[in-house]
Write an enzyme that holds these catalytic residues in place. Structure first.
Site, mmCIF file in Angstrom:
data_model
loop_
_atom_site.group_PDB
_atom_site.id
_atom_site.type_symbol
_atom_site.label_atom_id
_atom_site.label_comp_id
_atom_site.label_asym_id
_atom_site.label_seq_id
_atom_site.Cartn_x
_atom_site.Cartn_y
_atom_site.Cartn_z
ATOM 1 N N LYS A 278 70.989 96.863 14.977
ATOM 2 C CA LYS A 278 71.673 96.106 15.173
ATOM 3 C C LYS A 278 73.164 96.731 15.480
ATOM 4 C CE LYS A 278 68.696 93.116 12.397
ATOM 5 N NZ LYS A 278 68.086 91.872 11.771
ATOM 6 N N TYR B 209 62.862 86.967 18.890
ATOM 7 C CA TYR B 209 63.239 86.232 18.006
ATOM 8 C C TYR B 209 62.367 85.006 17.441
ATOM 9 C CZ TYR B 209 66.068 89.425 15.481
ATOM 10 O OH TYR B 209 66.715 91.010 15.399
ATOM 11 N N ASN C 165 72.374 93.455 9.040
ATOM 12 C CA ASN C 165 70.759 94.180 7.815
ATOM 13 C C ASN C 165 70.595 96.021 8.942
ATOM 14 O OD1 ASN C 165 69.421 93.285 9.690
ATOM 15 N ND2 ASN C 165 68.372 92.072 7.757
ATOM 16 N N HIS D 258 65.967 96.371 12.662
ATOM 17 C CA HIS D 258 64.669 95.433 12.903
ATOM 18 C C HIS D 258 63.626 96.387 12.991
ATOM 19 C CE1 HIS D 258 62.375 93.218 14.873
ATOM 20 N NE2 HIS D 258 61.446 93.466 15.323
ATOM 21 N N GLU E 51 56.914 93.346 21.327
ATOM 22 C CA GLU E 51 58.320 93.158 21.009
ATOM 23 C C GLU E 51 58.584 94.691 21.922
ATOM 24 O OE1 GLU E 51 59.214 94.016 16.958
ATOM 25 O OE2 GLU E 51 58.629 91.988 16.503
HETATM 26 P P1 DAT Z 1 62.961 91.137 8.967
HETATM 27 O O1 DAT Z 1 63.808 91.494 9.673
HETATM 28 O O2 DAT Z 1 63.491 91.639 7.651
HETATM 29 O O3 DAT Z 1 61.999 91.295 9.640
HETATM 30 P P2 DAT Z 1 62.621 87.611 9.718
HETATM 31 O O4 DAT Z 1 62.084 88.540 10.907
HETATM 32 O O5 DAT Z 1 62.449 86.962 8.581
HETATM 33 O O6 DAT Z 1 63.667 89.268 8.943
HETATM 34 O O7 DAT Z 1 64.495 87.616 10.034
HETATM 35 C C1 DAT Z 1 64.922 87.790 10.734
HETATM 36 C C2 DAT Z 1 66.454 88.453 10.381
HETATM 37 O O8 DAT Z 1 67.321 86.919 10.690
HETATM 38 C C3 DAT Z 1 66.959 88.797 9.190
HETATM 39 O O9 DAT Z 1 66.574 90.557 9.759
HETATM 40 C C4 DAT Z 1 68.138 88.871 8.407
HETATM 41 C C5 DAT Z 1 68.486 87.183 9.066
HETATM 42 N N1 DAT Z 1 68.198 86.393 8.689
HETATM 43 C C6 DAT Z 1 66.175 86.193 7.690
HETATM 44 N N2 DAT Z 1 66.490 85.149 6.473
HETATM 45 C C7 DAT Z 1 67.361 85.052 6.956
HETATM 46 C C8 DAT Z 1 68.057 83.809 5.926
HETATM 47 N N3 DAT Z 1 67.370 83.158 5.513
HETATM 48 N N4 DAT Z 1 69.879 83.845 6.000
HETATM 49 C C9 DAT Z 1 70.505 84.008 6.982
HETATM 50 N N5 DAT Z 1 69.885 85.604 7.755
HETATM 51 C C10 DAT Z 1 68.421 85.246 7.485
HETATM 52 MG MG MG Z 2 60.985 89.986 10.947
#
Ligand code: DAT
Ligand code: MG
Length: 140
Positions: free
Chosen positions: A11, A51, A118, A121, A132
């Site tokens: 990212k 997303y 973080n 992805h 994707e």
């Molecule tokens: P991941 O990337 O672990 O699959 P995700 O698909 O649930 O996680 O969410 C996509 C991204 O959005 C994630 O990498 C970081 C952000 N994110 C997820 N949940 C969040 C939250 N509750 N508050 C802030 N950012 C969040």
């Molecule tokens: Mg995810």
């Protein structure tokens, strides 16, 4: 066991911090193969599609803005169970809670932003991976 592919993104936070090589090193050290690799600045339309599952959530717009804020390194990796395996390498979504030893646990932290930044992805299922990869590497 069938060979899987997964879509990995370094990212904008990880790319800007010069962590692309470290992420790719961990993927290769684990034994997965790089199938495709490209540096690009994502467009908002692709990010809305990527997303889609998060549309309507409070962090959705901050997430799209963050992901469009700079260059990313996009990769397709390959190997038996690499979807699960890369998610294990990446660690938990929240970089504060992600365990040491994982990419997010070793290299990430909370910066007080409305969306968690973080580093990486990784696709979360074979269906997500296929969807994707088609967004990021339509030629594959
Ligand atoms: P991941 O990337 O672990 O699959 P995700 O698909 O649930 O996680 O969410 C996509 C991204 O959005 C994630 O990498 C970081 C952000 N994110 C997820 N949940 C969040 C939250 N509750 N508050 C802030 N950012 C969040
Ligand atoms: Mg995810």
């Amino acid at each position: 066991m069938t060979i899987e592919r997964s879509l990995v993104l370094v990212k904008p936070d990880g790319f800007a911090r010069g962590l692309t090589g470290e992420v790719l090193r961990r993927i290769e050290a684990k034994g997965y193969r790089l199938v495709a690799l490209q540096v690009m600045t994502p467009d908002v339309e692709s990010l809305h599609s990527h997303y889609a599952e998060h549309q309507g959530k409070p962090f959705f717009e901050p997430l799209v803005d963050f992901m469009a804020s700079g260059a990313v390194a996009a990769a397709v990796i390959e190997g038996e169970r690499c979807i699960e395996g890369f998610r294990a390498l990446a660690g938990a979504t929240d970089p504060t809670a992600a365990l040491p030893g994982t990419i997010r646990g070793d290299l990430g932290r909370d910066w007080g932003t409305p969306v968690q930044q973080n580093i990486v992805h990784g696709s979360d299922s074979p269906e997500s991976a296929a969807r994707e990869i088609d967004i990021w590497f339509p030629e594959l």
